[in-house]
Design an enzyme around this catalytic site. Sequence first.
Site, PDB file in Angstrom:
ATOM      1  CG  ASP A 242      -1.667   1.386   1.220  1.00 28.45           C
ATOM      2  OD1 ASP A 242      -2.442   1.518   0.175  1.00 28.45           O
ATOM      3  OD2 ASP A 242      -1.875   2.066   2.376  1.00 28.45           O
ATOM      4  CB  SER A 243      -0.055   4.530  -0.867  1.00 23.93           C
ATOM      5  OG  SER A 243      -1.019   4.800  -0.211  1.00 23.93           O
TER       6      SER A 243
ATOM      7  CG  HIS B 247      -6.872   5.783   4.818  1.00 23.15           C
ATOM      8  ND1 HIS B 247      -6.118   5.343   3.842  1.00 23.15           N
ATOM      9  CD2 HIS B 247      -6.033   6.610   5.333  1.00 23.15           C
ATOM     10  CE1 HIS B 247      -4.708   5.634   3.908  1.00 23.15           C
ATOM     11  NE2 HIS B 247      -4.615   6.568   5.012  1.00 23.15           N
TER      12      HIS B 247
ATOM     13  CD  GLU C 146      -2.556   8.963   6.356  1.00 20.45           C
ATOM     14  OE1 GLU C 146      -1.701  10.065   6.364  1.00 20.45           O
ATOM     15  OE2 GLU C 146      -2.379   7.953   5.483  1.00 20.45           O
TER      16      GLU C 146
END
Length: 278
Positions: free
Chosen positions: A8-9, A195, A155
């Site tokens: 994943d990034s 997310h 985040e």
Amino acid sequence: MKVIGVFDSGFGGLTVLRELLPRIPDARYVYLGDTARLPYGSKSRETIARYAISSAKFLVDQGAELLVIACNTATALALDQIRAALPIPVIGVVEPGARAALAAASASPAGIRGSEVVLLATAATTQSGAYTRNLTELGLRSIEKACPLLVPLVEEGWLEEPAQKTVTLDVLRIYLLEALEQAPSANILLLGCTHYPLLTPLIETTLQNLHHRMQIIDSAAATAQAVSLLAPGSHAGEGMTGPECVFYATDSIEKFQRLGSRFLRRPLAEVRLIDLGG
Ligand code: DGL
């Protein structure tokens, strides 16, 4: 024992790993979060493909025999290029997510023809049109809604503290109202970003406040299901300590451990720092 690479990034793909662990407990997992180069969601196709291919090759070098592209953006924009560059099977999140939406539609009172899907994703994912292509091929109507503020809100952890949660609920309300303006009778909400599973309770609250009923489908869970069909695991036997996971990140280990534990819902014992260049 199979070695499964998960890419994943950043931290978000840990929502996919979280779904994989109980389904294939006897695999070894090598996870890479390309945190130095995130977010991918606002970058061009060329850049995303370059970053994703170098990350995927790193996981093959670590022994991965099967690769899961847990990042929706990398899947939507670069899956074919990643597949062409690697000698191992590669599974992305878009097709399993679209298939899960199809299953939900066919089980719904509206049926496949009466259903409509709203996809929430990053700007790059929606611009690629990858989900629409997959959903259309399956006979499903859909619209795509870019939600660029949601990744930073997740985040930052603006999910529980009342004042912060209010901001996140306001943002969700605006995005969902805009989406429902385009698709007023949509009955399926597809979460097309790593997310967003963490936002599920807030999305449910927002839909209740809007008096709009939708079935929420999470492409992380759908992908783990698809991987488990390709790499079936035996059930964890007695005395088994659980799956072995090795984590790599391209930026701060401390941040990866702190944020990652929220996505994985368990502490990340050891994270190794690697440099994949710019
Ligand atoms: N992992 C990305 C996705 O699922 C979200 C974070 C980013 O933009 O890099 O689309």
